[in-house]
Scaffold this motif. Sequence first.
Motif, PDB file in Angstrom:
ATOM      1  N   UNK A 100       0.796  -1.224   0.000  1.00  0.00           N
ATOM      2  CA  UNK A 100       0.000   0.000   0.000  1.00  0.00           C
ATOM      3  C   UNK A 100       0.830   1.277   0.000  1.00  0.00           C
ATOM      4  N   UNK A 101       2.132   1.163   0.054  1.00  0.00           N
ATOM      5  CA  UNK A 101       2.968   2.365   0.011  1.00  0.00           C
ATOM      6  C   UNK A 101       2.826   3.018  -1.361  1.00  0.00           C
ATOM      7  N   UNK A 102       2.596   4.318  -1.414  1.00  0.00           N
ATOM      8  CA  UNK A 102       2.415   4.998  -2.708  1.00  0.00           C
ATOM      9  C   UNK A 102       3.551   4.675  -3.676  1.00  0.00           C
ATOM     10  N   UNK A 103       3.165   4.362  -4.922  1.00  0.00           N
ATOM     11  CA  UNK A 103       4.148   3.930  -5.913  1.00  0.00           C
ATOM     12  C   UNK A 103       5.229   4.984  -6.134  1.00  0.00           C
ATOM     13  N   UNK A 104       4.869   6.257  -5.993  1.00  0.00           N
ATOM     14  CA  UNK A 104       5.866   7.301  -6.220  1.00  0.00           C
ATOM     15  C   UNK A 104       6.996   7.262  -5.191  1.00  0.00           C
ATOM     16  N   UNK A 105       6.795   6.518  -4.103  1.00  0.00           N
ATOM     17  CA  UNK A 105       7.853   6.383  -3.103  1.00  0.00           C
ATOM     18  C   UNK A 105       8.705   5.135  -3.313  1.00  0.00           C
ATOM     19  N   UNK A 106       8.314   4.291  -4.240  1.00  0.00           N
ATOM     20  CA  UNK A 106       9.051   3.046  -4.469  1.00  0.00           C
ATOM     21  C   UNK A 106      10.455   3.299  -5.010  1.00  0.00           C
ATOM     22  N   UNK A 107      10.666   4.463  -5.597  1.00  0.00           N
ATOM     23  CA  UNK A 107      11.985   4.794  -6.120  1.00  0.00           C
ATOM     24  C   UNK A 107      13.064   4.813  -5.055  1.00  0.00           C
ATOM     25  N   UNK A 108      12.638   4.867  -3.794  1.00  0.00           N
ATOM     26  CA  UNK A 108      13.602   4.846  -2.708  1.00  0.00           C
ATOM     27  C   UNK A 108      14.150   3.432  -2.450  1.00  0.00           C
ATOM     28  N   UNK A 109      13.496   2.403  -2.972  1.00  0.00           N
ATOM     29  CA  UNK A 109      13.907   1.036  -2.629  1.00  0.00           C
ATOM     30  C   UNK A 109      15.335   0.722  -3.074  1.00  0.00           C
ATOM     31  N   UNK A 110      15.762   1.043  -4.311  1.00  0.00           N
ATOM     32  CA  UNK A 110      17.160   0.786  -4.660  1.00  0.00           C
ATOM     33  C   UNK A 110      18.146   1.585  -3.804  1.00  0.00           C
ATOM     34  N   UNK A 208      14.271  -1.965   5.197  1.00  0.00           N
ATOM     35  CA  UNK A 208      12.993  -2.105   4.495  1.00  0.00           C
ATOM     36  C   UNK A 208      11.844  -2.078   5.498  1.00  0.00           C
ATOM     37  N   UNK A 209      12.029  -2.733   6.638  1.00  0.00           N
ATOM     38  CA  UNK A 209      10.997  -2.718   7.674  1.00  0.00           C
ATOM     39  C   UNK A 209      10.750  -1.329   8.218  1.00  0.00           C
ATOM     40  N   UNK A 210      11.831  -0.573   8.446  1.00  0.00           N
ATOM     41  CA  UNK A 210      11.689   0.792   8.961  1.00  0.00           C
ATOM     42  C   UNK A 210      11.004   1.694   7.937  1.00  0.00           C
ATOM     43  N   UNK A 211      11.363   1.533   6.674  1.00  0.00           N
ATOM     44  CA  UNK A 211      10.769   2.345   5.604  1.00  0.00           C
ATOM     45  C   UNK A 211       9.285   2.027   5.437  1.00  0.00           C
ATOM     46  N   UNK A 212       8.921   0.749   5.482  1.00  0.00           N
ATOM     47  CA  UNK A 212       7.508   0.375   5.370  1.00  0.00           C
ATOM     48  C   UNK A 212       6.716   0.861   6.574  1.00  0.00           C
ATOM     49  N   UNK A 213       7.308   0.774   7.760  1.00  0.00           N
ATOM     50  CA  UNK A 213       6.609   1.216   8.973  1.00  0.00           C
ATOM     51  C   UNK A 213       6.313   2.710   8.915  1.00  0.00           C
ATOM     52  N   UNK A 214       7.126   3.460   8.169  1.00  0.00           N
ATOM     53  CA  UNK A 214       6.919   4.899   8.019  1.00  0.00           C
ATOM     54  C   UNK A 214       6.116   5.216   6.756  1.00  0.00           C
ATOM     55  N   UNK A 215       5.437   4.197   6.200  1.00  0.00           N
ATOM     56  CA  UNK A 215       4.620   4.360   5.000  1.00  0.00           C
ATOM     57  C   UNK A 215       5.448   4.889   3.833  1.00  0.00           C
ATOM     58  N   UNK A 219      12.197  10.412   5.014  1.00  0.00           N
ATOM     59  CA  UNK A 219      12.667  11.267   6.102  1.00  0.00           C
ATOM     60  C   UNK A 219      12.267  10.681   7.451  1.00  0.00           C
ATOM     61  N   UNK A 220      11.019  10.296   7.591  1.00  0.00           N
ATOM     62  CA  UNK A 220      10.527   9.779   8.876  1.00  0.00           C
ATOM     63  C   UNK A 220      11.203   8.467   9.260  1.00  0.00           C
ATOM     64  N   UNK A 221      11.575   7.655   8.278  1.00  0.00           N
ATOM     65  CA  UNK A 221      12.207   6.370   8.562  1.00  0.00           C
ATOM     66  C   UNK A 221      13.692   6.499   8.850  1.00  0.00           C
TER      67      UNK A 221
END
Length: 289
Positions: A100-110, A208-215, A219-221
């Motif tokens: 459910x994380x907005x797709x525009x934020x997926x660019x942070x995964x790499x 990845x867990x911290x980033x998902x927990x922050x939606x 910055x928040x993660x």
Amino acid sequence: MTPPDASHNRWSDLDRPPLNATALRRGLLRPDALWTSLEVVESTGSTNTDLAERARAGAAAEGTVLVAEEQTAGRGRLERSWTAPPRSGLFFSVYLEPGDIPVERWGWVPLLAGVAAATGLAKAAGVDMSLKWPNDLLVSVEGEERKTGGILGEFAGDGIVVGLGINVSLRAEELPAPTAGSLALAGAVSTDRETLLRAVLRSLEHWYGAWKAADGDAAASGLQAAYAAGCATLDRRVRAELPGGASLVGEAVAIDGDGRLVLSTEDGLQQPVSAGDIVHLRGAAGGLT
């Protein structure tokens, strides 16, 4: 007597023993863990290609890890290809479904994978690691910055496949380019690939867990700050070679909330760069570092 097929024997280079898939699974696959399956193959063209095909076919669950002892058609950014001797590095891909994380934020995964790899390897190998935006892993070899790894992310199925290639035991005569390096050449205290792979995957699971927990909020993660802290590109004069052939020169001043590199140009503007090759420059003449 030497067997006729010794060159293809998985124990033919005793300095580069094969990975123990059973031990890796035992250490990484737990009921509450991100990683759900781990497979080691002797050789393949590209783990990213293989895993992306599985994901598009609905045959990969989140947390799938595919590792190759050898890649014969490894892919980097901008469709560049590269190869390395068997068992000389870590060549693997993972499949993640941010849901459910907005797709525009997926660019942070790499970029997240870069932070995870750098922190995991620094701890396990005892080598100072840094990041060259967007997704190169750097080490110091004889006082010079050298690329020892790269990361490639691509959308596939309902998620994203992230591939990592890391030079571990590559010797000087095996380097593909003068700008390349390896953990061994950087003075690693350990080049045990199982130890290094476990460290990277556990670090990736944490970030990845911290980033998902922050939606997916970088910055928040803490991800945005961690990337900036480890990024060797910041506070340097660089040239961004952009898609289409254009280029932009300026000082790299920030990583913004979308993971873009912000350049301060000579005309006083701040220009975000979302894609392209970055060349680290030195001085007004723009000599390469």
